[in-house]
Design a protein around this motif. Structure first.
Motif: not given
Length: 223
Positions: A138-147
């Motif tokens: 969830g944090t990575m999605l908020i930071m626009e990082l690739d999952i």
């Protein structure tokens, strides 16, 4: 011996602790009874009224009025170039701090619940399903990082049949984390997140089958 003296003798023989408890209970009953039967005048408030700008009142049920100060940050509609630069610099600093911790976990403990930072060893206090991995999506999605690389790892998570699991942590971190990530993501394979949340939730259901309806604190599928 009169009844008054008998009661006095009984009270004097009671330990001090029980006297205090009796006094507190008696006071609580009196206070509750007073509040219960005390007539209350409803406030003359229109519950459908729209708060004007600068008003700190929050209207709720039964004409309740809260006068707590506002703590939410106002949304910036216009900002100067310097303000934008400061905001973006702060955002990038937070992202780099997250990536520093994430890269350590990814290098030494990917798939485990936690990383021990002093020894660079993995730890599994939450069932071994990858608590940090799920927390971070969830944090990575908020930071626009690739999952992209994380979704196969999520798909391969398996509930271990003979592993002690915390019902509370599993609910908020695994099920809650996966559902939150599903809502935040627009990835074409985001169904993996929802499917895994359902799988873990179904595995946890027997923990709620207790005599009083309260779930077990710890749960093991084989016990």
């Amino acid at each position: 011996m009169s009844k008054k003296k008998m009661v006095k003798n009984v009270l004097t023989k009671l330990p001090h602790r029980w006297r205090y408890i009796g006094l507190v209970l008696t006071g609580s009953i009196i206070l509750y009874t007073t509040c219960l039967f005390l007539p209350m005048e409803p406030l003359d408030i229109n519950p459908t009224a729209v708060l004007t700008e600068g008003t700190s009142r929050l209207y709720g049920l039964h004409n309740f009025v809260s006068r707590l100060p506002k703590i939410q940050q106002d949304i910036i509609t216009e900002e100067t170039t310097e303000e934008r630069d400061v905001r973006e610099q702060r955002r990038e600093s937070i992202k780099q701090s997250f990536l520093y911790g994430w890269n350590g976990y990814k290098t030494y403990a990917l798939g485990a619940d936690e990383l021990k930072p002093l020894s660079n060893r993995s730890s599994n206090p939450f069932g071994g399903l990858g608590a940090t991995l799920v927390d971070s999506i969830g944090t990575m999605l908020i930071m626009e990082l690739d999952i992209d690389e994380l979704l196969p790892l999520i798909e391969n998570i398996k509930v271990k049949p003979d592993e002690q699991m915390s019902v509370f942590e599993t609910t908020i971190r695994y099920v809650g984390g996966l559902l939150s990530a599903f809502e935040l993501s627009n990835h074409p394979k985001k169904h993996i997140l929802l499917d895994k949340a359902e799988e873990i939730g179904l595995a946890l259901l027997p923990a709620f089958e207790t005599a009083f309806g309260l779930p077990h604190y710890h749960f093991n599928l084989l016990r």
